[in-house]
Design an enzyme around this catalytic site. Sequence first.
Site, mmCIF file in Angstrom:
data_model
loop_
_atom_site.group_PDB
_atom_site.id
_atom_site.type_symbol
_atom_site.label_atom_id
_atom_site.label_comp_id
_atom_site.label_asym_id
_atom_site.label_seq_id
_atom_site.Cartn_x
_atom_site.Cartn_y
_atom_site.Cartn_z
ATOM 1 N N ARG A 161 0.834 -1.205 0.000
ATOM 2 C CA ARG A 161 0.000 0.000 0.000
ATOM 3 C C ARG A 161 0.870 1.256 0.000
ATOM 4 N NH1 ARG A 161 -2.341 -3.732 -1.006
ATOM 5 N NH2 ARG A 161 -4.288 -4.567 -0.160
ATOM 6 N N SER A 231 -11.453 -0.798 2.674
ATOM 7 C CA SER A 231 -10.623 -1.114 3.845
ATOM 8 C C SER A 231 -10.027 0.173 4.400
ATOM 9 C CB SER A 231 -9.503 -2.080 3.445
ATOM 10 O OG SER A 231 -10.053 -3.288 2.963
ATOM 11 N N GLU A 327 -5.533 3.759 5.754
ATOM 12 C CA GLU A 327 -5.264 3.822 4.321
ATOM 13 C C GLU A 327 -5.692 5.137 3.690
ATOM 14 O OE1 GLU A 327 -6.074 0.675 1.660
ATOM 15 O OE2 GLU A 327 -5.756 -0.909 3.113
#
Length: 341
Positions: A161, A231, A327
Amino acid sequence: MFPSVSLKSFNTFGLSQSCNRLERIQSQDQLLTVLRELKQSNAPFLVLGGGSNVVFTEDYDGTVLQMAIQGIQVYEEEECFRLEVAAGVNWHQLVCFTLENGMPGLENLALIPGTAGAAPIQNIGAYGVEFCDVCDWVEYLDIASMTKHRITAAECHFGYRDSIFKHALKDKVIICGIGIRLAKAWSPKVSYGPLSELPAKDLTPKAVFDRVVAIRRQKLPDPEVLGNAGSFFKNPIVEAAQYAELAVRFPQIVGYGMEDGRVKLAAGWLIEQAGLKGFKLGQAGVHEQQALVLVNLGSATGADICALARLVMQKVLEKFGVRLEAEPNIIGHQQLEAENE
Protein backbone atom coordinates in the site's frame (compact mmCIF):
# COMPACT_ATOMS: atom_id res chain seq x y z
CA MET A 1 -14.08 33.02 -0.87
CA PHE A 2 -16.63 30.87 0.94
CA PRO A 3 -16.69 27.21 -0.19
CA SER A 4 -19.75 26.70 -2.35
CA VAL A 5 -19.39 23.52 -4.45
CA SER A 6 -20.53 20.32 -2.74
CA LEU A 7 -18.10 17.40 -2.68
CA LYS A 8 -20.63 14.92 -1.27
CA SER A 9 -20.99 13.03 -4.56
CA PHE A 10 -17.23 13.09 -5.14
CA ASN A 11 -16.20 11.06 -2.08
CA THR A 12 -17.41 7.55 -1.37
CA PHE A 13 -17.91 8.26 2.34
CA GLY A 14 -20.64 10.70 1.25
CA LEU A 15 -19.27 13.43 3.52
CA SER A 16 -20.99 16.80 3.13
CA GLN A 17 -17.97 19.02 2.60
CA SER A 18 -17.48 21.68 -0.07
CA CYS A 19 -14.78 23.43 -2.06
CA ASN A 20 -14.49 26.84 -3.69
CA ARG A 21 -14.34 25.45 -7.21
CA LEU A 22 -14.50 22.06 -8.89
CA GLU A 23 -12.89 21.29 -12.26
CA ARG A 24 -13.58 17.95 -13.93
CA ILE A 25 -10.40 17.32 -15.92
CA GLN A 26 -11.23 15.50 -19.15
CA SER A 27 -8.03 16.01 -21.15
CA GLN A 28 -4.36 16.66 -20.55
CA ASP A 29 -4.64 19.98 -22.38
CA GLN A 30 -7.37 21.06 -19.97
CA LEU A 31 -5.21 19.97 -17.04
CA LEU A 32 -2.32 22.13 -18.28
CA THR A 33 -4.58 25.13 -18.82
CA VAL A 34 -6.16 24.94 -15.37
CA LEU A 35 -2.84 24.32 -13.66
CA ARG A 36 -1.22 27.33 -15.32
CA GLU A 37 -4.09 29.50 -14.14
CA LEU A 38 -3.89 28.16 -10.59
CA LYS A 39 -0.12 28.59 -10.44
CA GLN A 40 -0.28 32.16 -11.72
CA SER A 41 -2.71 33.09 -8.97
CA ASN A 42 -0.87 30.95 -6.40
CA ALA A 43 -4.22 29.31 -5.60
CA PRO A 44 -4.39 26.05 -3.60
CA PHE A 45 -5.68 22.95 -5.33
CA LEU A 46 -6.37 19.30 -4.58
CA VAL A 47 -6.28 16.42 -7.07
CA LEU A 48 -9.09 13.88 -6.68
CA GLY A 49 -9.70 10.60 -8.47
CA GLY A 50 -12.78 8.56 -7.63
CA GLY A 51 -12.88 9.88 -4.08
CA SER A 52 -12.65 6.35 -2.68
CA ASN A 53 -9.56 6.94 -0.58
CA VAL A 54 -10.22 10.27 1.13
CA VAL A 55 -11.83 11.57 4.29
CA PHE A 56 -12.78 15.24 4.21
CA THR A 57 -12.79 16.65 7.73
CA GLU A 58 -13.52 20.23 6.68
CA ASP A 59 -14.38 22.33 3.63
CA TYR A 60 -11.54 22.72 1.14
CA ASP A 61 -10.60 26.36 0.65
CA GLY A 62 -9.40 25.99 -2.92
CA THR A 63 -9.95 24.22 -6.23
CA VAL A 64 -10.53 20.48 -6.58
CA LEU A 65 -9.30 18.89 -9.79
CA GLN A 66 -11.32 15.74 -10.39
CA MET A 67 -9.41 13.56 -12.84
CA ALA A 68 -11.86 12.25 -15.44
CA ILE A 69 -9.58 11.67 -18.46
CA GLN A 70 -10.77 8.57 -20.34
CA GLY A 71 -9.17 6.16 -22.79
CA ILE A 72 -7.76 2.63 -23.06
CA GLN A 73 -5.28 1.66 -25.77
CA VAL A 74 -4.29 -1.99 -26.29
CA TYR A 75 -1.11 -3.20 -27.98
CA GLU A 76 -0.70 -6.92 -28.59
CA GLU A 77 2.74 -8.51 -28.51
CA GLU A 78 3.82 -12.12 -28.86
CA GLU A 79 3.90 -12.85 -25.14
CA CYS A 80 1.69 -10.17 -23.64
CA PHE A 81 -0.85 -7.41 -24.01
CA ARG A 82 0.24 -3.88 -23.13
CA LEU A 83 -2.39 -1.37 -22.12
CA GLU A 84 -2.18 2.40 -21.89
CA VAL A 85 -4.91 3.57 -19.52
CA ALA A 86 -5.92 7.17 -18.81
CA ALA A 87 -6.04 8.28 -15.17
CA GLY A 88 -9.81 8.80 -15.02
CA VAL A 89 -10.81 5.30 -16.14
CA ASN A 90 -12.85 3.48 -13.49
CA TRP A 91 -10.70 0.65 -12.15
CA HIS A 92 -13.39 -2.04 -11.98
CA GLN A 93 -14.57 -1.16 -15.49
CA LEU A 94 -10.96 -1.61 -16.64
CA VAL A 95 -10.89 -5.08 -15.06
CA CYS A 96 -14.14 -5.97 -16.84
CA PHE A 97 -12.80 -4.61 -20.14
CA THR A 98 -9.68 -6.78 -19.99
CA LEU A 99 -11.63 -9.97 -19.24
CA GLU A 100 -14.24 -9.29 -21.89
CA ASN A 101 -11.45 -8.90 -24.43
CA GLY A 102 -9.52 -12.03 -23.50
CA MET A 103 -6.78 -10.34 -21.48
CA PRO A 104 -6.80 -11.92 -17.99
CA GLY A 105 -4.56 -10.95 -15.11
CA LEU A 106 -6.55 -8.31 -13.24
CA GLU A 107 -9.38 -10.56 -12.01
CA ASN A 108 -8.14 -10.66 -8.39
CA LEU A 109 -8.38 -6.86 -8.32
CA ALA A 110 -12.06 -6.75 -9.30
CA LEU A 111 -14.48 -4.36 -7.60
CA ILE A 112 -11.76 -2.21 -6.00
CA PRO A 113 -13.23 1.30 -5.99
CA GLY A 114 -11.46 4.24 -7.54
CA THR A 115 -9.73 5.20 -10.76
CA ALA A 116 -6.74 3.86 -12.68
CA GLY A 117 -4.69 6.94 -11.82
CA ALA A 118 -5.02 6.24 -8.11
CA ALA A 119 -3.93 2.59 -8.42
CA PRO A 120 -0.16 3.21 -8.33
CA ILE A 121 -0.32 5.70 -5.46
CA GLN A 122 -1.75 3.13 -3.07
CA ASN A 123 -0.33 0.13 -4.94
CA ILE A 124 -3.81 -1.34 -4.67
CA GLY A 125 -4.03 -5.03 -3.96
CA ALA A 126 -6.38 -7.87 -3.08
CA TYR A 127 -6.35 -11.66 -2.82
CA GLY A 128 -2.63 -12.11 -3.39
CA VAL A 129 -2.19 -9.65 -6.28
CA GLU A 130 -0.96 -6.05 -6.21
CA PHE A 131 -0.89 -3.36 -8.86
CA CYS A 132 2.90 -3.58 -8.97
CA ASP A 133 2.58 -7.14 -10.31
CA VAL A 134 1.08 -5.85 -13.57
CA CYS A 135 2.45 -2.31 -13.75
CA ASP A 136 4.61 -1.46 -16.76
CA TRP A 137 5.00 2.30 -16.21
CA VAL A 138 3.34 5.37 -14.76
CA GLU A 139 3.09 8.71 -16.54
CA TYR A 140 2.74 11.94 -14.59
CA LEU A 141 2.82 15.70 -14.93
CA ASP A 142 5.45 17.46 -12.84
CA ILE A 143 3.60 20.40 -11.26
CA ALA A 144 6.67 22.63 -10.87
CA SER A 145 8.05 22.24 -14.40
CA MET A 146 4.72 21.47 -16.13
CA THR A 147 6.45 18.64 -18.01
CA LYS A 148 5.38 15.02 -18.50
CA HIS A 149 7.47 12.10 -17.34
CA ARG A 150 7.16 8.34 -17.57
CA ILE A 151 8.81 6.11 -14.98
CA THR A 152 9.10 2.34 -14.82
CA ALA A 153 7.45 0.14 -12.23
CA ALA A 154 10.83 -0.29 -10.52
CA GLU A 155 11.21 3.47 -10.25
CA CYS A 156 7.82 3.69 -8.50
CA HIS A 157 9.35 2.04 -5.38
CA PHE A 158 6.23 0.03 -4.75
CA GLY A 159 5.63 -1.46 -1.30
CA TYR A 160 2.64 -2.71 0.63
CA ARG A 161 0.00 0.00 0.00
CA ASP A 162 2.93 2.30 -0.73
CA SER A 163 4.82 3.97 -3.56
CA ILE A 164 7.07 6.90 -4.46
CA PHE A 165 3.87 8.94 -4.94
CA LYS A 166 3.37 8.90 -1.16
CA HIS A 167 6.91 10.06 -0.49
CA ALA A 168 9.39 11.76 -2.84
CA LEU A 169 6.72 12.70 -5.39
CA LYS A 170 3.89 13.44 -2.97
CA ASP A 171 2.04 16.67 -3.91
CA LYS A 172 4.61 17.26 -6.65
CA VAL A 173 3.04 15.36 -9.55
CA ILE A 174 -0.32 14.49 -11.07
CA ILE A 175 -0.69 11.01 -12.53
CA CYS A 176 -2.08 11.17 -16.07
CA GLY A 177 -1.95 7.53 -17.12
CA ILE A 178 -0.63 4.06 -16.39
CA GLY A 179 0.84 1.21 -18.40
CA ILE A 180 -0.20 -2.36 -17.67
CA ARG A 181 1.42 -5.56 -18.92
CA LEU A 182 -0.72 -8.71 -18.97
CA ALA A 183 1.06 -11.94 -19.86
CA LYS A 184 -0.73 -14.20 -22.34
CA ALA A 185 0.42 -17.25 -20.36
CA TRP A 186 -2.21 -16.86 -17.65
CA SER A 187 -1.63 -18.49 -14.32
CA PRO A 188 -4.29 -18.24 -11.59
CA LYS A 189 -3.44 -16.63 -8.26
CA VAL A 190 -5.76 -18.49 -5.89
CA SER A 191 -3.67 -19.31 -2.82
CA TYR A 192 -5.09 -16.41 -0.81
CA GLY A 193 -8.07 -16.97 1.49
CA PRO A 194 -11.39 -18.09 0.00
CA LEU A 195 -9.98 -18.33 -3.53
CA SER A 196 -8.14 -21.50 -2.53
CA GLU A 197 -11.53 -23.22 -2.33
CA LEU A 198 -12.06 -22.92 -6.09
CA PRO A 199 -12.02 -26.38 -7.76
CA ALA A 200 -8.93 -26.81 -9.94
CA LYS A 201 -11.02 -28.03 -12.87
CA ASP A 202 -13.03 -24.79 -12.84
CA LEU A 203 -10.09 -22.39 -12.67
CA THR A 204 -10.73 -19.80 -15.35
CA PRO A 205 -10.17 -16.03 -15.20
CA LYS A 206 -13.94 -15.54 -15.17
CA ALA A 207 -14.37 -18.00 -12.29
CA VAL A 208 -11.77 -16.16 -10.22
CA PHE A 209 -13.38 -12.82 -11.12
CA ASP A 210 -16.84 -14.07 -10.15
CA ARG A 211 -15.61 -15.41 -6.80
CA VAL A 212 -13.77 -12.17 -5.97
CA VAL A 213 -16.83 -10.09 -6.85
CA ALA A 214 -19.10 -12.36 -4.80
CA ILE A 215 -16.81 -12.19 -1.76
CA ARG A 216 -16.43 -8.42 -1.93
CA ARG A 217 -20.17 -7.87 -2.38
CA GLN A 218 -20.90 -10.13 0.57
CA LYS A 219 -18.38 -8.53 2.92
CA LEU A 220 -18.07 -4.94 1.75
CA PRO A 221 -20.91 -2.40 1.75
CA ASP A 222 -21.91 -0.61 -1.44
CA PRO A 223 -20.83 3.06 -1.07
CA GLU A 224 -24.04 4.06 -2.86
CA VAL A 225 -25.97 2.54 0.05
CA LEU A 226 -23.60 2.98 3.00
CA GLY A 227 -20.79 5.51 2.69
CA ASN A 228 -17.32 4.01 3.10
CA ALA A 229 -13.80 4.00 1.67
CA GLY A 230 -13.32 0.25 1.54
CA SER A 231 -10.62 -1.11 3.84
CA PHE A 232 -9.84 1.72 6.24
CA PHE A 233 -6.72 0.19 7.80
CA LYS A 234 -3.65 -1.48 6.35
CA ASN A 235 -2.90 -5.01 7.46
CA PRO A 236 -0.05 -4.40 9.93
CA ILE A 237 3.29 -6.13 9.36
CA VAL A 238 5.19 -7.39 12.42
CA GLU A 239 8.49 -9.12 13.03
CA ALA A 240 8.48 -12.91 13.31
CA ALA A 241 9.33 -12.76 17.03
CA GLN A 242 6.37 -10.51 17.79
CA TYR A 243 4.08 -12.76 15.77
CA ALA A 244 5.30 -15.80 17.71
CA GLU A 245 4.49 -14.04 20.99
CA LEU A 246 1.04 -13.05 19.74
CA ALA A 247 0.35 -16.58 18.49
CA VAL A 248 0.98 -17.93 21.99
CA ARG A 249 -1.46 -15.44 23.51
CA PHE A 250 -3.97 -15.62 20.66
CA PRO A 251 -3.77 -19.07 18.97
CA GLN A 252 -6.43 -18.13 16.41
CA ILE A 253 -4.60 -15.04 15.17
CA VAL A 254 -4.62 -14.66 11.39
CA GLY A 255 -1.24 -13.97 9.79
CA TYR A 256 0.44 -14.42 6.43
CA GLY A 257 4.17 -15.07 6.16
CA MET A 258 6.15 -12.73 3.91
CA GLU A 259 9.28 -13.37 1.89
CA ASP A 260 11.41 -11.27 4.23
CA GLY A 261 10.39 -13.35 7.25
CA ARG A 262 7.96 -10.85 8.69
CA VAL A 263 4.26 -11.58 9.09
CA LYS A 264 1.28 -9.60 7.80
CA LEU A 265 -1.59 -9.65 10.28
CA ALA A 266 -5.26 -9.45 9.33
CA ALA A 267 -6.34 -6.05 10.63
CA GLY A 268 -10.00 -7.02 10.38
CA TRP A 269 -9.41 -9.95 12.75
CA LEU A 270 -7.59 -7.73 15.25
CA ILE A 271 -10.43 -5.20 15.22
CA GLU A 272 -13.09 -7.88 15.59
CA GLN A 273 -11.22 -9.51 18.49
CA ALA A 274 -11.01 -6.11 20.15
CA GLY A 275 -14.82 -6.27 20.28
CA LEU A 276 -15.42 -3.51 17.77
CA LYS A 277 -17.20 -5.27 14.90
CA GLY A 278 -20.52 -3.46 14.50
CA PHE A 279 -19.49 -0.80 17.03
CA LYS A 280 -21.05 2.64 16.55
CA LEU A 281 -19.80 6.05 17.58
CA GLY A 282 -22.50 8.56 16.74
CA GLN A 283 -23.16 8.31 13.01
CA ALA A 284 -19.88 6.50 12.30
CA GLY A 285 -19.62 2.75 12.61
CA VAL A 286 -17.47 -0.34 12.17
CA HIS A 287 -19.19 -2.44 9.53
CA GLU A 288 -21.14 -5.43 10.84
CA GLN A 289 -19.85 -7.80 8.15
CA GLN A 290 -16.23 -6.62 7.78
CA ALA A 291 -14.50 -4.96 10.72
CA LEU A 292 -11.84 -3.52 8.43
CA VAL A 293 -14.41 -1.11 6.98
CA LEU A 294 -15.62 2.08 8.67
CA VAL A 295 -18.97 3.38 7.47
CA ASN A 296 -21.06 6.53 7.42
CA LEU A 297 -24.37 5.52 8.99
CA GLY A 298 -26.16 8.51 7.50
CA SER A 299 -24.92 11.89 8.61
CA ALA A 300 -21.39 11.31 9.89
CA THR A 301 -18.79 14.02 9.48
CA GLY A 302 -15.15 13.45 8.64
CA ALA A 303 -14.37 14.29 12.27
CA ASP A 304 -16.74 11.48 13.34
CA ILE A 305 -14.96 9.00 11.08
CA CYS A 306 -11.58 10.07 12.44
CA ALA A 307 -12.77 9.84 16.06
CA LEU A 308 -13.92 6.27 15.44
CA ALA A 309 -10.67 5.43 13.66
CA ARG A 310 -8.64 6.72 16.62
CA LEU A 311 -10.71 4.62 19.01
CA VAL A 312 -10.18 1.49 16.89
CA MET A 313 -6.43 2.14 16.73
CA GLN A 314 -6.26 2.68 20.48
CA LYS A 315 -8.19 -0.49 21.35
CA VAL A 316 -6.10 -2.67 19.01
CA LEU A 317 -2.89 -1.18 20.37
CA GLU A 318 -4.00 -1.83 23.96
CA LYS A 319 -5.04 -5.44 23.31
CA PHE A 320 -2.33 -6.60 20.90
CA GLY A 321 0.47 -4.03 21.06
CA VAL A 322 0.05 -3.60 17.31
CA ARG A 323 -0.29 -0.19 15.64
CA LEU A 324 -2.80 0.17 12.85
CA GLU A 325 -2.27 2.64 10.04
CA ALA A 326 -5.12 4.23 8.10
CA GLU A 327 -5.26 3.82 4.32
CA PRO A 328 -7.35 6.88 3.29
CA ASN A 329 -5.91 10.37 2.97
CA ILE A 330 -7.27 12.74 5.62
CA ILE A 331 -8.08 16.10 4.01
CA GLY A 332 -8.10 18.65 6.82
CA HIS A 333 -6.42 19.10 10.19
CA GLN A 334 -7.39 15.83 11.86
CA GLN A 335 -4.71 13.45 13.12
CA LEU A 336 -5.17 9.70 13.40
CA GLU A 337 -2.66 8.61 16.00
CA ALA A 338 -4.07 6.41 18.73
CA GLU A 339 -5.04 8.51 21.73
CA ASN A 340 -2.52 6.95 24.09
CA GLU A 341 0.48 7.56 21.82
